[in-house]
Enzyme design. Sequence first.
Site, short mmCIF file in Angstrom:
data_model
loop_
_atom_site.label_atom_id
_atom_site.label_comp_id
_atom_site.label_asym_id
_atom_site.label_seq_id
_atom_site.Cartn_x
_atom_site.Cartn_y
_atom_site.Cartn_z
CG ASP A 166 1.34 0.05 11.26
OD1 ASP A 166 0.81 0.94 11.95
OD2 ASP A 166 1.03 -0.18 10.10
CG ASP A 209 -0.39 -0.33 2.50
OD1 ASP A 209 0.85 -0.43 2.61
OD2 ASP A 209 -1.17 -0.52 3.46
#
Length: 885
Positions: A480, A70
Site C-alpha cells: 500500500d 483491520d
Amino acid sequence: MRRTRILTTVLALAAGLLAGTPPALAADPAQPAIAADTYTWKNARVDGGGFVPGIVFNRTEKDLAYARTDIGGAYRWQESTKTWTPLLDSVGWDDWGHTGVASLASDSVDPDKVYAAVGTYTNSWDPGNGAVLRSSDRGASWQKTDLPFKLGGNMPGRGMGERLAVDPNRNSVLYLGAPSGKGLWRSTDSGVTWSQVAGFPNVGNYVQDPTDTSGYASDNQGVTWVTFDESTGTSGNATKTIYVGVADKDNAVYRSTDAGATWSRLAGQPTGYLAHKGVLDTENGYLYIAYSDKGGPYDGGKGRLWRYATATGTWTDISPVAEADTYYGFSGLTVDRQKPGTVMATAYSSWWPDTQIFRSTDSGGTWTKAWDYTSYPTRSNRYTMDVSSSPWLTWGANPSPPEQAPKLGWMTESLEIDPFDSDRMMYGTGATVYGTENLTDWDSGSQFTIRPMVQGLEETAVLDLASPPSGAPLLSALGDIGGFRHTDLTKVPSMMFTSPNFTSTTSLDFAESNSNTVVRVGNLDSGPHIAFSTDNGANWFAGSDPSGVSGGGTVAAAADGSGFVWSPAGAGVHYTTGFGTSWAASSGIPAGAIVESDRVDPKTFYGFKSGKFYVSSDGGATFTASSAMGLPAGDSVRFKALPGTKGDVWLAGGASDGAYGLWHSTDGGATFAKLSGVEQADTIGFGKAATGASYQTLFTSAKIGGVRGIFRSTDKGATWTRVNDDAHQWGWTGETITGDPRVYGRVYVATNGRGVIYGDSSDAGGGTDPGPGPDPNPTGACTVTYKVTNQWSGGFQADVQLANTGSTAWNGWSLGWTFPDGQKVTQVWNAEYAQSGSAVTAKNVGWNGTVAAGSSVGFGFTGSWSGTNTKPAAFKLGDRICTVN
C-alpha cells in the site's frame, strides 16, 4: 488513492498463509539444541501505514482510548507520551487471523475491562474461527473465547460499527453483531460464554458482489452495530432499549425495549441505504444514523444522514447536502458528549478531490464543511495540516487543485470527539490517524490544526526486507505505501520510495558488492513496475517493462550491480544488463519463478518454482533445472544466497502435507541437505557473525523443537536460539526476515500488519566484532576519499574510502581525523569507532582488516552538525599522513 488495501497483499500471500496454519508435522526425532535469549523489540518507525476503521473512547475515564486495525491488531492510547501501545502482539502463528479486529468495546462501568472481537476473513483465506478476547487490565493480557463462526476484520463493511458493545448499566452483558448470516449474539457473563439471540429477526442480506467466487466480496455483511440507550437502565440492571444496525437496505435498524427479549423493525425508517453508524445523544433524545448505498470502506456513491427522535418516533433527514449532490456515503459519525447538540460525520468514500468532514452545532439543523470551494478549483479550508512528524503523508505529490497534499483523508469511517474534551478529535484514514486539539476553533471561524496522532501504531504489511552492508541499515518493501529507506530506525523517514510510487513494492534487492545499486519492483495501476537507484535507495528512476507485465513479482540484482533478473507477474522471467532499458526473455525457467542472485558471482542467478531449483551462470540468459530432489512441491518458498561465499544457498518453506523445513546447499543448488530437527521453516536471513564464529548468523521464522518462533543460529543450524517469546509473536511472520550485517544479533522481522519489527540481543557474548587486536600501525602510503553523500538539517551521511597505495598488505588499520566544525558521529557501519571531542578514530572490524597493496576498504557513517559541515582536512593511518582526494 489507496483502494487496494491489503487485497494486493493478501491475495499474493494467501497460499503462504494457509500453508502455515494446518496442524504441524510430527516432530523430527533428532531435535536440535534450543536455547533462549532476551531480546528488546521495537518497530522501525513508519507511523501508521494502514486503515484504522475504529477509534473508541471510554465514556467514564478521561484519556482512555483504543484503536482497532483491520489486520494489525488493537492499540491503547498513552496520554503521557501521546502514543499508541500495541495490545495483540501475543497472537501466535496458528491464530494469525486474530490480528484482524472486527470490533472493540471499552467498559464504561469498569474501565479496566476491554473486549476485542477478532478474526480477519470470513472466507477460506482464514481457516480459523473468530473469537472474543477479554481483558481486565486494559489489554495488557487477554483471555479468549472461541466463536462458532468467523469474523471479518479485513472484510468489506469493516468500517461499520461498532459491532461489539458493553451494556453501560449492567456490564456483564455484551452484544456482538455477526457477519455471514450468523445474527446477533449475547454474553451475560462478561464475555466468557456467548449464545445467539434467538428472537432477533434479521441476519442481514447485503453482499458487495454476489458473483465473487472467492467468498470475499460475496459474504453477507450481517449485523453491523449495537447502540444502548443508557437512559433506559439503572446501575446493575440491564439497559432496556437497544438499537441494532443490520446490513439490509430495506430493514436497516431494529430496536428492543425489553433488554433484548423482543425486537422490532424501527417504524418509519428510510430505505435504500445501509446504516453504517448509529450514535445516540441521550440528552436530546436523538439517534443519529449515517447511511451509504454501499458497505465500504472503499465504495459508496450515495448517502444520507438521518435523525430519529426517540420519544416521538419522528424521522428527519438532516443531510448536509442534497442527495443529488452526493457521490459518497456517510460514516464517521460522532457527537460531542460535552455539547450533545454538536454532531459530526464524514464523506468516507469521497476519494476525489478529498474526503469531507461535516459539523453541526444544532443537532443537524445546519452544517458547515471542513473545506469548500471559493471559486472552483480553489478551496478554502477551515483547517491547516501539519504532517512534519510523518512527512511521507504527502506521498511526494504536488497535485493540481482542487486536490491538495497532504489529503484530509480517505476511507474516513472512524471519527470520534473526545467525550471529555470538545477540542480533541481523532479520525482514522486509509493511512494514519489524524487528530486535532483545537477543534472548536472551527466554530469561531479560525482554523484548527490537524496533525498525525499515530506514533506507536504501526500497520504496514511487509513484503520484503534488505539490510545492506553499507548505506542505510534497512530497506523495506511494503504493501500500500511502497516502502522506505531507513537511515535511522527510530525516526520516520521523510518519504516513501518515489519515482515511481508503487502501490505495493513486492520485491527489492541490492548489489552485494556495491550496495549503492538497488532495484525494486511492484504494483502500479499504470506505468512501469520496476525502478533503480544508484545511491542506496535515496533516489530512484524508472526502468522499462517487458511486454505483458501486470505486477511486480520478484527481482534480483547481480552481485556487482551489472545486471538484473526479473520475474514479474504477467510475463516470464527476463534479464538485462545495465538498468533495464531493454529486456530479453530468460530460457529454461518457468514464468512465476522466484528469483535471487548469488552474492559473489555476478553471472550466477537462482530460481525456484513448484519444487524445482534453477541455476543460471550467464547472467540470467539461460537457466538449468537442478537435479536436487525432495524440495517443497508448492511455491510457498523463500530462499537466499549467503554473502561472501559463492554457491552457498539456504531454502525455507513448504506445507504440512508435504516437505516442509530448511535446506542448505553448498554447491550452487546442485544438491540440498535438509536440516534435521527444523520441522517447519518459512523464511531465512543472514546477519553478522558472532564473536569467534566463522559463519554468518542465520535467522528464520520456523517451528523447531515443537515451538513456533523466530530463531537464530550461529553455527550453521546445528543449534538454535529462540529470540522472541510468547508476548512477541505478531501473528504471521512468514514473508521475509533478515539479520543486520553490521550489528550482531539484530534481526528484522516482517509482519502482515504490524510493520517491520526489529530485535536486539542481550547476548553480550556475540555483541562485538572480532577485535583487530592492538591498534594497528600499517606501513606504506595511503589515500583517503571522504564524501558527504547526503545532508539534511542537523544531520548528514558520509562515505570514506581508504586505499592502500603502498607495496605491502595491511593486517588491520586505524584511521584518525579531526572534524573542523564539531561534528558528531552517530552511527558507523563496516568499522568500529571512538570519538573524543572533535577527534575521531575508525578501526577495521574482523572481516575487513586485511587490505592488499593496491586495494581499498570502505566504511560509512551518519553524523550530526550545526552551522557548517566542513570536511576534515587531514587523515592519519596510524602515524602516517594520508593523501586526501
